[in-house]
Design a protein around this motif. Structure first.
Motif, PDB file in Angstrom:
ATOM      1  N   TYR A   1       0.802  -1.210   0.000  1.00 44.11           N
ATOM      2  CA  TYR A   1       0.000   0.000   0.000  1.00 44.11           C
ATOM      3  C   TYR A   1       0.839   1.266   0.000  1.00 44.11           C
ATOM      4  O   TYR A   1       0.300   2.350   0.043  1.00 44.11           O
ATOM      5  CB  TYR A   1      -0.940   0.010   1.207  1.00 44.11           C
ATOM      6  CG  TYR A   1      -1.908  -1.142   1.185  1.00 44.11           C
ATOM      7  CD1 TYR A   1      -2.777  -1.308   0.119  1.00 44.11           C
ATOM      8  CD2 TYR A   1      -1.939  -2.071   2.206  1.00 44.11           C
ATOM      9  CE1 TYR A   1      -3.666  -2.370   0.089  1.00 44.11           C
ATOM     10  CE2 TYR A   1      -2.823  -3.133   2.184  1.00 44.11           C
ATOM     11  CZ  TYR A   1      -3.686  -3.282   1.119  1.00 44.11           C
ATOM     12  OH  TYR A   1      -4.555  -4.327   1.089  1.00 44.11           O
ATOM     13  N   SER A   2       2.156   1.114  -0.009  1.00 42.00           N
ATOM     14  CA  SER A   2       3.018   2.279  -0.028  1.00 42.00           C
ATOM     15  C   SER A   2       4.333   1.914  -0.693  1.00 42.00           C
ATOM     16  O   SER A   2       4.616   0.755  -0.939  1.00 42.00           O
ATOM     17  CB  SER A   2       3.260   2.787   1.392  1.00 42.00           C
ATOM     18  OG  SER A   2       3.923   1.802   2.149  1.00 42.00           O
ATOM     19  N   GLY A   3       5.120   2.935  -0.974  1.00 42.92           N
ATOM     20  CA  GLY A   3       6.405   2.691  -1.594  1.00 42.92           C
ATOM     21  C   GLY A   3       7.177   3.981  -1.750  1.00 42.92           C
ATOM     22  O   GLY A   3       6.765   5.034  -1.265  1.00 42.92           O
ATOM     23  N   ALA A   4       8.292   3.877  -2.433  1.00 42.15           N
ATOM     24  CA  ALA A   4       9.117   5.047  -2.702  1.00 42.15           C
ATOM     25  C   ALA A   4       9.798   4.835  -4.043  1.00 42.15           C
ATOM     26  O   ALA A   4      10.065   3.707  -4.448  1.00 42.15           O
ATOM     27  CB  ALA A   4      10.146   5.247  -1.605  1.00 42.15           C
ATOM     28  N   VAL A   5      10.055   5.929  -4.729  1.00 40.06           N
ATOM     29  CA  VAL A   5      10.739   5.861  -6.016  1.00 40.06           C
ATOM     30  C   VAL A   5      11.622   7.086  -6.156  1.00 40.06           C
ATOM     31  O   VAL A   5      11.265   8.174  -5.721  1.00 40.06           O
ATOM     32  CB  VAL A   5       9.734   5.757  -7.191  1.00 40.06           C
ATOM     33  CG1 VAL A   5       8.889   7.000  -7.312  1.00 40.06           C
ATOM     34  CG2 VAL A   5      10.446   5.446  -8.485  1.00 40.06           C
ATOM     35  N   SER A   6      12.791   6.880  -6.742  1.00 33.47           N
ATOM     36  CA  SER A   6      13.684   7.995  -7.067  1.00 33.47           C
ATOM     37  C   SER A   6      13.708   8.144  -8.565  1.00 33.47           C
ATOM     38  O   SER A   6      13.726   7.156  -9.303  1.00 33.47           O
ATOM     39  CB  SER A   6      15.099   7.717  -6.554  1.00 33.47           C
ATOM     40  OG  SER A   6      15.113   7.704  -5.152  1.00 33.47           O
ATOM     41  N   GLY A   7      13.717   9.390  -9.036  1.00 31.74           N
ATOM     42  CA  GLY A   7      13.738   9.626 -10.469  1.00 31.74           C
ATOM     43  C   GLY A   7      13.737  11.103 -10.775  1.00 31.74           C
ATOM     44  O   GLY A   7      14.056  11.942  -9.931  1.00 31.74           O
TER      45      GLY A   7
ATOM     46  N   GLY B   1      12.727  18.254 -14.538  1.00 32.97           N
ATOM     47  CA  GLY B   1      14.141  17.952 -14.712  1.00 32.97           C
ATOM     48  C   GLY B   1      14.884  17.733 -13.396  1.00 32.97           C
ATOM     49  O   GLY B   1      15.991  17.205 -13.395  1.00 32.97           O
ATOM     50  N   TRP B   2      14.275  18.119 -12.284  1.00 27.04           N
ATOM     51  CA  TRP B   2      14.912  17.920 -10.987  1.00 27.04           C
ATOM     52  C   TRP B   2      14.816  16.450 -10.576  1.00 27.04           C
ATOM     53  O   TRP B   2      13.851  15.753 -10.881  1.00 27.04           O
ATOM     54  CB  TRP B   2      14.245  18.768  -9.926  1.00 27.04           C
ATOM     55  CG  TRP B   2      14.596  20.221  -9.971  1.00 27.04           C
ATOM     56  CD1 TRP B   2      15.207  20.891 -10.984  1.00 27.04           C
ATOM     57  CD2 TRP B   2      14.332  21.184  -8.961  1.00 27.04           C
ATOM     58  NE1 TRP B   2      15.348  22.213 -10.666  1.00 27.04           N
ATOM     59  CE2 TRP B   2      14.823  22.432  -9.424  1.00 27.04           C
ATOM     60  CE3 TRP B   2      13.739  21.135  -7.718  1.00 27.04           C
ATOM     61  CZ2 TRP B   2      14.735  23.592  -8.671  1.00 27.04           C
ATOM     62  CZ3 TRP B   2      13.646  22.291  -6.972  1.00 27.04           C
ATOM     63  CH2 TRP B   2      14.145  23.510  -7.447  1.00 27.04           C
ATOM     64  N   GLY B   3      15.818  15.989  -9.859  1.00 27.17           N
ATOM     65  CA  GLY B   3      15.802  14.652  -9.288  1.00 27.17           C
ATOM     66  C   GLY B   3      15.100  14.675  -7.944  1.00 27.17           C
ATOM     67  O   GLY B   3      15.326  15.575  -7.138  1.00 27.17           O
ATOM     68  N   VAL B   4      14.233  13.705  -7.722  1.00 27.20           N
ATOM     69  CA  VAL B   4      13.487  13.630  -6.462  1.00 27.20           C
ATOM     70  C   VAL B   4      13.338  12.179  -6.018  1.00 27.20           C
ATOM     71  O   VAL B   4      13.471  11.254  -6.808  1.00 27.20           O
ATOM     72  CB  VAL B   4      12.071  14.250  -6.580  1.00 27.20           C
ATOM     73  CG1 VAL B   4      12.136  15.742  -6.792  1.00 27.20           C
ATOM     74  CG2 VAL B   4      11.254  13.588  -7.665  1.00 27.20           C
ATOM     75  N   THR B   5      13.062  12.024  -4.742  1.00 31.66           N
ATOM     76  CA  THR B   5      12.607  10.747  -4.196  1.00 31.66           C
ATOM     77  C   THR B   5      11.216  10.997  -3.650  1.00 31.66           C
ATOM     78  O   THR B   5      11.014  11.926  -2.871  1.00 31.66           O
ATOM     79  CB  THR B   5      13.538  10.241  -3.087  1.00 31.66           C
ATOM     80  OG1 THR B   5      14.832  10.006  -3.643  1.00 31.66           O
ATOM     81  CG2 THR B   5      13.014   8.948  -2.475  1.00 31.66           C
ATOM     82  N   VAL B   6      10.270  10.187  -4.092  1.00 31.70           N
ATOM     83  CA  VAL B   6       8.873  10.341  -3.665  1.00 31.70           C
ATOM     84  C   VAL B   6       8.478   9.126  -2.828  1.00 31.70           C
ATOM     85  O   VAL B   6       8.580   7.988  -3.280  1.00 31.70           O
ATOM     86  CB  VAL B   6       7.920  10.456  -4.882  1.00 31.70           C
ATOM     87  CG1 VAL B   6       6.479  10.589  -4.420  1.00 31.70           C
ATOM     88  CG2 VAL B   6       8.326  11.608  -5.776  1.00 31.70           C
ATOM     89  N   SER B   7       8.054   9.389  -1.602  1.00 29.73           N
ATOM     90  CA  SER B   7       7.460   8.354  -0.748  1.00 29.73           C
ATOM     91  C   SER B   7       5.951   8.518  -0.876  1.00 29.73           C
ATOM     92  O   SER B   7       5.438   9.623  -0.752  1.00 29.73           O
ATOM     93  CB  SER B   7       7.888   8.544   0.702  1.00 29.73           C
ATOM     94  OG  SER B   7       9.286   8.443   0.813  1.00 29.73           O
ATOM     95  N   TRP B   8       5.253   7.419  -1.135  1.00 30.03           N
ATOM     96  CA  TRP B   8       3.830   7.521  -1.453  1.00 30.03           C
ATOM     97  C   TRP B   8       3.022   6.418  -0.785  1.00 30.03           C
ATOM     98  O   TRP B   8       3.554   5.416  -0.348  1.00 30.03           O
ATOM     99  CB  TRP B   8       3.616   7.460  -2.964  1.00 30.03           C
ATOM    100  CG  TRP B   8       4.221   6.247  -3.605  1.00 30.03           C
ATOM    101  CD1 TRP B   8       5.484   6.135  -4.115  1.00 30.03           C
ATOM    102  CD2 TRP B   8       3.619   4.962  -3.778  1.00 30.03           C
ATOM    103  NE1 TRP B   8       5.697   4.867  -4.588  1.00 30.03           N
ATOM    104  CE2 TRP B   8       4.564   4.124  -4.399  1.00 30.03           C
ATOM    105  CE3 TRP B   8       2.372   4.444  -3.467  1.00 30.03           C
ATOM    106  CZ2 TRP B   8       4.301   2.801  -4.705  1.00 30.03           C
ATOM    107  CZ3 TRP B   8       2.105   3.120  -3.778  1.00 30.03           C
ATOM    108  CH2 TRP B   8       3.069   2.319  -4.397  1.00 30.03           C
ATOM    109  N   ASP B   9       1.729   6.648  -0.731  1.00 32.98           N
ATOM    110  CA  ASP B   9       0.738   5.661  -0.295  1.00 32.98           C
ATOM    111  C   ASP B   9      -0.336   5.606  -1.369  1.00 32.98           C
ATOM    112  O   ASP B   9      -0.537   6.576  -2.098  1.00 32.98           O
ATOM    113  CB  ASP B   9       0.058   6.079   1.013  1.00 32.98           C
ATOM    114  CG  ASP B   9       0.973   5.989   2.219  1.00 32.98           C
ATOM    115  OD1 ASP B   9       1.947   5.223   2.178  1.00 32.98           O
ATOM    116  OD2 ASP B   9       0.693   6.694   3.199  1.00 32.98           O
ATOM    117  N   TYR B  10      -1.043   4.489  -1.443  1.00 30.35           N
ATOM    118  CA  TYR B  10      -2.224   4.444  -2.302  1.00 30.35           C
ATOM    119  C   TYR B  10      -3.313   5.291  -1.659  1.00 30.35           C
ATOM    120  O   TYR B  10      -3.403   5.375  -0.435  1.00 30.35           O
ATOM    121  CB  TYR B  10      -2.720   3.024  -2.523  1.00 30.35           C
ATOM    122  CG  TYR B  10      -1.909   2.267  -3.546  1.00 30.35           C
ATOM    123  CD1 TYR B  10      -1.891   2.677  -4.874  1.00 30.35           C
ATOM    124  CD2 TYR B  10      -1.149   1.169  -3.190  1.00 30.35           C
ATOM    125  CE1 TYR B  10      -1.140   2.002  -5.818  1.00 30.35           C
ATOM    126  CE2 TYR B  10      -0.400   0.484  -4.128  1.00 30.35           C
ATOM    127  CZ  TYR B  10      -0.399   0.902  -5.441  1.00 30.35           C
ATOM    128  OH  TYR B  10       0.341   0.238  -6.367  1.00 30.35           O
TER     129      TYR B  10
END
Length: 114
Positions: A33-39, A86-95
């Motif tokens: 139900y949650s996760g994180a992604v960098s991009g 264009g910026w690099g980010v890490t996003v922590s998310w939930d559904y």
């Protein structure tokens, strides 16, 4: 005998805490139900209040941004409007909800800002 008893009690307490800790560390792999992604930010839609991020392995996606979303650039809290494509980010998310496909960003951390 008196020396062994405190040791046995301490050992039992450590083992009990170890079992309890490992029980909480388990992840439900069937229903994440949650996760994180960098991009890299590829789009920001102020009207729809969404942020699109593309990761190095084509992971990422579209993340809803709301009043609860925290945005950090270094040690400073910033606004979503301060982010740039264009910026690099890490996003922590939930559904957004159980069984939902909509992801809501909880924390956006800037990792690279040209």
């Amino acid at each position: 005998m008196n020396r062994i008893r405190p040791f046995a009690i301490a050992l039992a307490a450590i083992l009990t805490l170890g079992v309890a800790t490992s029980a909480h560390a388990q992840t439900d792999t069937k229903h994440p139900y949650s996760g994180a992604v960098s991009g890299t930010i590829t789009a920001i839609d102020a009207t729809a209040k969404t942020l699109t991020v593309k990761g190095p392995n084509d992971d990422g996606g579209v993340f809803a941004v709301n009043a609860d979303t925290q945005v950090m650039n270094d040690a400073k809290t910033v606004k979503v409007e301060d982010l740039k494509v264009g910026w690099g980010v890490t996003v922590s998310w939930d559904y957004a909800a159980v069984e939902s496909k909509s992801k809501v960003a909880k924390l956006i951390e800037v990792t690279e800002a040209p």
